[in-house]
Design a protein around this motif. Structure first.
Motif, PDB file in Angstrom:
ATOM      1  N   GLY A  74       0.823  -1.191   0.000  1.00 21.63           N
ATOM      2  CA  GLY A  74       0.000   0.000   0.000  1.00 21.63           C
ATOM      3  C   GLY A  74       0.864   1.251   0.000  1.00 21.63           C
ATOM      4  N   SER A  75       0.492   2.232   0.800  1.00 23.63           N
ATOM      5  CA  SER A  75       1.140   3.549   0.730  1.00 23.63           C
ATOM      6  C   SER A  75       2.518   3.596   1.384  1.00 23.63           C
ATOM      7  CB  SER A  75       0.242   4.595   1.410  1.00 23.63           C
ATOM      8  OG  SER A  75       0.059   4.270   2.776  1.00 23.63           O
ATOM      9  N   ALA A  76       2.864   2.628   2.243  1.00 25.15           N
ATOM     10  CA  ALA A  76       4.134   2.701   2.970  1.00 25.15           C
ATOM     11  C   ALA A  76       5.316   2.752   2.023  1.00 25.15           C
ATOM     12  CB  ALA A  76       4.269   1.506   3.920  1.00 25.15           C
ATOM     13  N   LEU A  77       5.309   1.889   0.986  1.00 17.53           N
ATOM     14  CA  LEU A  77       6.440   1.854   0.062  1.00 17.53           C
ATOM     15  C   LEU A  77       6.530   3.152  -0.724  1.00 17.53           C
ATOM     16  CD1 LEU A  77       8.741   0.330  -1.316  1.00 17.53           C
ATOM     17  CD2 LEU A  77       7.065  -0.575  -2.934  1.00 17.53           C
ATOM     18  N   TRP A  78       5.398   3.682  -1.138  1.00 15.40           N
ATOM     19  CA  TRP A  78       5.423   4.898  -1.949  1.00 15.40           C
ATOM     20  C   TRP A  78       5.903   6.094  -1.141  1.00 15.40           C
ATOM     21  CZ3 TRP A  78       5.605   2.594  -6.101  1.00 15.40           C
ATOM     22  CH2 TRP A  78       4.804   1.490  -6.374  1.00 15.40           C
ATOM     23  N   ASP A  79       5.593   6.123   0.127  1.00 12.92           N
ATOM     24  CA  ASP A  79       6.134   7.184   0.985  1.00 12.92           C
ATOM     25  C   ASP A  79       7.656   7.112   1.024  1.00 12.92           C
ATOM     26  OD1 ASP A  79       3.668   8.175   1.569  1.00 12.92           O
ATOM     27  OD2 ASP A  79       3.459   7.127   3.483  1.00 12.92           O
ATOM     28  N   MET A  80       8.188   5.889   1.067  1.00 13.88           N
ATOM     29  CA  MET A  80       9.641   5.731   1.081  1.00 13.88           C
ATOM     30  C   MET A  80      10.251   6.174  -0.243  1.00 13.88           C
ATOM     31  SD  MET A  80      10.155   2.087   2.996  1.00 13.88           S
ATOM     32  CE  MET A  80      11.923   2.161   2.732  1.00 13.88           C
ATOM     33  N   ILE A  81       9.592   5.788  -1.365  1.00 20.70           N
ATOM     34  CA  ILE A  81      10.119   6.145  -2.679  1.00 20.70           C
ATOM     35  C   ILE A  81      10.127   7.669  -2.857  1.00 20.70           C
ATOM     36  CG2 ILE A  81       9.641   6.004  -5.154  1.00 20.70           C
ATOM     37  CD1 ILE A  81       8.669   3.160  -4.701  1.00 20.70           C
ATOM     38  N   ARG A  82       9.139   8.342  -2.336  1.00 24.94           N
ATOM     39  CA  ARG A  82       9.076   9.799  -2.455  1.00 24.94           C
ATOM     40  C   ARG A  82       9.987  10.504  -1.452  1.00 24.94           C
ATOM     41  NH1 ARG A  82       3.432   8.680  -3.118  1.00 24.94           N
ATOM     42  NH2 ARG A  82       3.052   9.257  -0.935  1.00 24.94           N
ATOM     43  N   GLY A  83      10.715   9.714  -0.637  1.00 19.94           N
ATOM     44  CA  GLY A  83      11.675  10.293   0.300  1.00 19.94           C
ATOM     45  C   GLY A  83      11.075  10.756   1.599  1.00 19.94           C
ATOM     46  N   LYS A  84       9.822  10.417   1.831  1.00 22.76           N
ATOM     47  CA  LYS A  84       9.187  10.851   3.075  1.00 22.76           C
ATOM     48  C   LYS A  84       9.613   9.991   4.269  1.00 22.76           C
ATOM     49  CE  LYS A  84       4.974  12.789   1.049  1.00 22.76           C
ATOM     50  NZ  LYS A  84       3.498  12.717   1.053  1.00 22.76           N
ATOM     51  N   GLY A  85      10.075   8.792   3.987  1.00 20.61           N
ATOM     52  CA  GLY A  85      10.354   7.859   5.071  1.00 20.61           C
ATOM     53  C   GLY A  85       9.066   7.225   5.557  1.00 20.61           C
ATOM     54  N   THR A  86       9.168   6.181   6.316  1.00 22.96           N
ATOM     55  CA  THR A  86       7.986   5.506   6.818  1.00 22.96           C
ATOM     56  C   THR A  86       8.271   4.913   8.195  1.00 22.96           C
ATOM     57  OG1 THR A  86       6.283   3.859   6.305  1.00 22.96           O
ATOM     58  CG2 THR A  86       8.553   3.259   5.800  1.00 22.96           C
ATOM     59  N   GLY A  87       7.227   4.776   8.955  1.00 23.95           N
ATOM     60  CA  GLY A  87       7.378   4.148  10.254  1.00 23.95           C
ATOM     61  C   GLY A  87       7.606   2.653  10.110  1.00 23.95           C
ATOM     62  N   TYR A  88       8.351   2.100  11.026  1.00 21.59           N
ATOM     63  CA  TYR A  88       8.615   0.660  10.948  1.00 21.59           C
ATOM     64  C   TYR A  88       8.653   0.077  12.361  1.00 21.59           C
ATOM     65  CZ  TYR A  88      13.388   1.392  12.611  1.00 21.59           C
ATOM     66  OH  TYR A  88      14.475   1.726  13.364  1.00 21.59           O
ATOM     67  N   THR A  89       8.474  -1.237  12.401  1.00 20.74           N
ATOM     68  CA  THR A  89       8.627  -2.015  13.631  1.00 20.74           C
ATOM     69  C   THR A  89       9.520  -3.198  13.314  1.00 20.74           C
ATOM     70  OG1 THR A  89       6.440  -1.395  14.457  1.00 20.74           O
ATOM     71  CG2 THR A  89       7.431  -3.379  15.383  1.00 20.74           C
ATOM     72  N   LEU A  90      10.467  -3.459  14.200  1.00 23.00           N
ATOM     73  CA  LEU A  90      11.373  -4.590  14.010  1.00 23.00           C
ATOM     74  C   LEU A  90      11.443  -5.362  15.320  1.00 23.00           C
ATOM     75  CD1 LEU A  90      14.700  -4.517  12.075  1.00 23.00           C
ATOM     76  CD2 LEU A  90      14.516  -5.826  14.189  1.00 23.00           C
ATOM     77  N   LYS A  91      11.193  -6.657  15.237  1.00 24.98           N
ATOM     78  CA  LYS A  91      11.244  -7.514  16.428  1.00 24.98           C
ATOM     79  C   LYS A  91      12.000  -8.799  16.098  1.00 24.98           C
ATOM     80  CE  LYS A  91       6.912  -5.931  18.548  1.00 24.98           C
ATOM     81  NZ  LYS A  91       5.589  -6.344  19.071  1.00 24.98           N
ATOM     82  N   GLY A  92      12.645  -9.350  17.116  1.00 23.12           N
ATOM     83  CA  GLY A  92      13.348 -10.606  16.918  1.00 23.12           C
ATOM     84  C   GLY A  92      14.204 -10.966  18.113  1.00 23.12           C
ATOM     85  N   ASN A  93      15.200 -11.789  17.850  1.00 23.48           N
ATOM     86  CA  ASN A  93      16.119 -12.216  18.896  1.00 23.48           C
ATOM     87  C   ASN A  93      17.515 -12.358  18.298  1.00 23.48           C
ATOM     88  OD1 ASN A  93      14.225 -13.104  21.303  1.00 23.48           O
ATOM     89  ND2 ASN A  93      13.311 -13.963  19.440  1.00 23.48           N
ATOM     90  N   ILE A  94      18.506 -12.235  19.153  1.00 24.96           N
ATOM     91  CA  ILE A  94      19.869 -12.547  18.741  1.00 24.96           C
ATOM     92  C   ILE A  94      20.430 -13.597  19.703  1.00 24.96           C
ATOM     93  CG2 ILE A  94      20.351 -10.329  17.647  1.00 24.96           C
ATOM     94  CD1 ILE A  94      21.866  -9.495  20.149  1.00 24.96           C
ATOM     95  N   ASN A  95      21.125 -14.571  19.117  1.00 28.52           N
ATOM     96  CA  ASN A  95      21.854 -15.564  19.910  1.00 28.52           C
ATOM     97  C   ASN A  95      23.310 -15.122  19.977  1.00 28.52           C
ATOM     98  OD1 ASN A  95      19.463 -16.920  19.953  1.00 28.52           O
ATOM     99  ND2 ASN A  95      20.116 -18.613  18.652  1.00 28.52           N
ATOM    100  N   VAL A  96      23.813 -14.977  21.200  1.00 24.35           N
ATOM    101  CA  VAL A  96      25.163 -14.440  21.361  1.00 24.35           C
ATOM    102  C   VAL A  96      25.961 -15.299  22.337  1.00 24.35           C
ATOM    103  CG1 VAL A  96      24.517 -12.052  20.852  1.00 24.35           C
ATOM    104  CG2 VAL A  96      24.403 -12.875  23.212  1.00 24.35           C
ATOM    105  N   ASP A  97      27.272 -15.256  22.149  1.00 18.43           N
ATOM    106  CA  ASP A  97      28.202 -15.823  23.126  1.00 18.43           C
ATOM    107  C   ASP A  97      28.719 -14.693  24.009  1.00 18.43           C
ATOM    108  OD1 ASP A  97      28.022 -18.451  22.163  1.00 18.43           O
ATOM    109  OD2 ASP A  97      29.539 -18.063  20.626  1.00 18.43           O
ATOM    110  N   THR A  98      28.876 -14.999  25.297  1.00 21.60           N
ATOM    111  CA  THR A  98      29.407 -14.025  26.251  1.00 21.60           C
ATOM    112  C   THR A  98      30.442 -14.729  27.127  1.00 21.60           C
ATOM    113  OG1 THR A  98      27.969 -14.410  28.171  1.00 21.60           O
ATOM    114  CG2 THR A  98      27.046 -13.118  26.338  1.00 21.60           C
ATOM    115  N   PRO A  99      31.221 -13.971  27.892  1.00 23.11           N
ATOM    116  CA  PRO A  99      32.153 -14.611  28.828  1.00 23.11           C
ATOM    117  C   PRO A  99      31.459 -15.462  29.884  1.00 23.11           C
ATOM    118  CG  PRO A  99      32.727 -12.294  28.514  1.00 23.11           C
ATOM    119  CD  PRO A  99      31.399 -12.506  27.872  1.00 23.11           C
ATOM    120  N   PHE A 100      30.130 -15.359  29.976  1.00 23.18           N
ATOM    121  CA  PHE A 100      29.384 -16.071  31.005  1.00 23.18           C
ATOM    122  C   PHE A 100      28.523 -17.191  30.425  1.00 23.18           C
ATOM    123  CE2 PHE A 100      29.943 -11.576  31.871  1.00 23.18           C
ATOM    124  CZ  PHE A 100      30.687 -11.610  33.040  1.00 23.18           C
TER     125      PHE A 100
END
Length: 313
Positions: free
Chosen positions: A261-287
């Protein structure tokens, strides 16, 4: 025979009788002494063979099998050696974990088992540190910190002859209070573009606010532009997130622009768009290994066009 001979006979009989009685006393005394010596020798041999002693014990390790933003599961391993010829009961285990003299967690494990005769056992003491409880109690302990700890363990055993004994043990170390990394989707760079299928690269910025490095192994994520999910993936990605530092990671994604819908076109016109990003990272630590959540809601990103300066933000 004259009467003067009779006392001589009587004296001889008396002397013979006394001599026999003395011999009997000597024989009796010698027998008793031999019995005493025998009993003493047997006692010494029994004492050498069946001597009872205090068990040896040592904290051989402190492991963190599971850790996340909310709690840390800790296992304290204690090796106990029983030098005695009979099993001994491990009546109670008292444990305490403190930091700079301040109690973090304590507990009691009753009837903890039996240590075999002339044997050894490794006893595992499971402990859970709940970070919210710690942070509510001690204001100076904050997410991202590394805190020193001391494990104190009292083993209470019952040894024949010696009775009930307490064996005190200690071990020191460090444990983290993890802080989840902050993530931003700075821009999206299209590799190929069509309305049916577009391949793009997400330019992510990760800030590690912990007092220790994170070795990134796996990143799984899902991205929304506006209210529309453009998909996600699980990516095996090797990267080092420096402590108190910022790292940049590029991750690929494939989506269908006609679904936005309109989200991509806002980005193409340089307006930017709101976004949400969720997930997880698996990491090694000293512990140990950790799985930490990542999330960003209400951010704004823009399209990276052909010919734009890669350093432009």
């Amino acid at each position: 025979m004259s009467t003067s001979d009779k006392p001589e006979v009587v004296d001889r009989d008396v002397k013979d009788k006394e001599r026999k009685e003395d011999d009997k006393d000597e024989e009796k005394g010698g027998f008793i002494d031999k019995v005493k010596d025998f009993i003493r020798d047997i006692g010494e041999k029994i004492d050498e063979t069946v001597g009872f002693g205090k068990p040896d014990a040592d904290v051989t390790g402190v492991h963190i099998p599971s850790i996340n933003l909310h709690k840390a599961d800790i296992v304290v391993e204690v090796l106990i050696k029983n030098p005695n010829p009979v099993p001994i009961p491990l009546i109670d285990i008292n444990y305490l974990i403190d930091s700079k003299g301040r109690k973090l967690v304590s507990g009691l494990i009753p009837d903890a088992g039996t240590i075999h005769a002339h044997g050894e056992e490794t006893v595992k003491i499971p402990v859970t540190l709940v970070y919210d409880d710690i942070k509510k109690t001690y204001d100076d302990i904050q997410p991202g910190n590394i805190i020193p700890y001391r494990v104190k363990v009292d083993l209470i055993v019952d040894v024949p002859v010696l009775g009930r004994l307490t064996i005190p043990l200690e071990k020191t170390g460090e444990i983290p209070v993890p802080f989840k990394p902050d993530i931003d989707l700075e821009k999206i760079h299209f590799e190929t573009f069509s309305f049916e299928e577009t391949v793009a690269v997400l330019h992510l910025k990760l800030e590690n606010m912990n007092d220790f490095d994170l070795g990134l192994n796996v990143l799984d994520y899902e991205v929304w532009l506006g209210d529309v999910s453009i998909g996600g993936a699980e990516l095996a990605k090797s990267a080092k997130l420096e402590k108190k530092g910022t790292s940049y990671i590029d991750v690929p994604i494939t989506f269908r622009p006609k679904d936005f819908g309109s989200a991509l076109w806002d980005m193409i016109r340089g307006k930017g768009t709101g976004y949400t990003l969720k997930g997880n990272i698996n990491v090694d630590t000293p512990f140990g290994a950790m799985k930490l959540p990542i999330s960003k809601e209400g951010g704004t990103t823009r399209l990276k066009k052909e010919g734009d300066d890669d350093d432009e933000e």
